[in-house]
Design an enzyme around this catalytic site. Sequence first.
Site, short mmCIF file in Angstrom:
data_model
loop_
_atom_site.label_atom_id
_atom_site.label_comp_id
_atom_site.label_asym_id
_atom_site.label_seq_id
_atom_site.Cartn_x
_atom_site.Cartn_y
_atom_site.Cartn_z
N GLY A 94 11.79 45.19 -8.38
CA GLY A 94 12.23 46.05 -7.30
C GLY A 94 13.53 45.68 -6.61
N ASP A 148 12.83 43.86 -2.21
CA ASP A 148 13.06 45.29 -1.98
C ASP A 148 12.29 45.74 -0.75
OD1 ASP A 148 10.62 44.80 -3.22
OD2 ASP A 148 10.77 46.44 -4.65
N ASP A 187 5.51 44.56 2.23
CA ASP A 187 4.39 45.45 2.56
C ASP A 187 3.30 44.57 3.18
OD1 ASP A 187 2.05 47.09 2.22
OD2 ASP A 187 3.06 48.26 0.72
N ASP A 191 9.71 51.92 -7.27
CA ASP A 191 9.25 52.88 -8.28
C ASP A 191 7.92 53.54 -7.94
OD1 ASP A 191 7.81 50.32 -8.73
OD2 ASP A 191 6.93 51.42 -10.41
P1 IMP Z 1 3.41 43.17 -0.84
O1 IMP Z 1 2.20 44.00 -0.49
O2 IMP Z 1 4.22 42.82 0.36
O3 IMP Z 1 3.02 41.98 -1.66
O4 IMP Z 1 4.32 44.10 -1.76
C1 IMP Z 1 4.21 43.98 -3.14
C2 IMP Z 1 5.15 44.82 -3.90
O5 IMP Z 1 4.59 46.11 -3.94
C3 IMP Z 1 6.56 45.02 -3.37
O6 IMP Z 1 7.43 44.00 -3.71
C4 IMP Z 1 6.92 46.30 -4.09
O7 IMP Z 1 7.39 46.04 -5.38
C5 IMP Z 1 5.60 47.03 -4.12
N1 IMP Z 1 5.54 48.02 -3.02
C6 IMP Z 1 5.06 47.87 -1.77
N2 IMP Z 1 5.18 49.00 -1.06
C7 IMP Z 1 5.74 49.90 -1.92
C8 IMP Z 1 6.13 51.29 -1.78
O8 IMP Z 1 5.99 51.93 -0.74
N3 IMP Z 1 6.68 51.87 -2.89
C9 IMP Z 1 6.86 51.20 -4.06
N4 IMP Z 1 6.52 49.92 -4.22
C10 IMP Z 1 5.97 49.28 -3.17
MG MG Z 2 9.04 43.82 -5.14
#
Ligand code: IMP
Ligand code: MG
Length: 202
Positions: free
Chosen positions: A72, A127, A130, A186
């Site tokens: 990302g 990127d 979340d 994506d």
């Molecule tokens: P985390 O939940 O912070 O570990 O996020 C994990 C990964 O999920 C991020 O690095 C993104 O690649 C993907 N991600 C989280 N939110 C979104 C979104 O809204 N759209 C697309 N990918 C997402």
């Molecule tokens: Mg990512």
Amino acid sequence: MLIRTKIRYYFHIFAPVNSSKPAIMKEIRILDKTFREMISEEALNKRIEELAGQINNDLAGKDVVFLGILNGAFLFAADLFRKVELQARISFIKLASYEGTSSSGSIKELIGWNEDIKNKTVVVVEDIVDTGNTLERVFGELVIRKASEIRIATMLYKPAAYKKDIHLEYVGFEIPNDFVVGYGLDYNGFGRNLPSVYTLIK
Ligand code: IMP
Ligand code: MG
């Protein structure tokens, strides 16, 4: 039987008729979903310039490695790094998921380490942050590898979803807890090449 997968971005520009200065809303369709533009390419560029300026000030004179998290962050890492004026390195790692044999489900492994980050200032480039699970995993590994300082740069941040305590120094935009695509992000592998960020509407 020949199955053809067709991905098309349908751009619709909506301009309300009863307004002299209409808001232009760009909508696109990816697979079965419709998205609306939320952050324009211009706004992204402007913000990246500001973040690079802060990084240039904060990290001057330090031994810095930028660490992009694939896939990302590839666009943000490239655009940010281009505007950084430090004498710095950049490297990329990736989280590989594979199904574990235990009932605990999938395990994430960090692959692609080829930069010695011991005693260096590391700027993690994401990127989007979340839940923060990815970040926590990367952060832990950087501590084990003895980075002297760890800073986080993320283009997007969903505060309502974030569950960790790791401080995010360089945040492009805080966004609602909705699904977004574009600028590296994506939907089922598609949409990463869109130059702006789009949010799911239906
Ligand atoms: P985390 O939940 O912070 O570990 O996020 C994990 C990964 O999920 C991020 O690095 C993104 O690649 C993907 N991600 C989280 N939110 C979104 C979104 O809204 N759209 C697309 N990918 C997402
Ligand atoms: Mg990512």
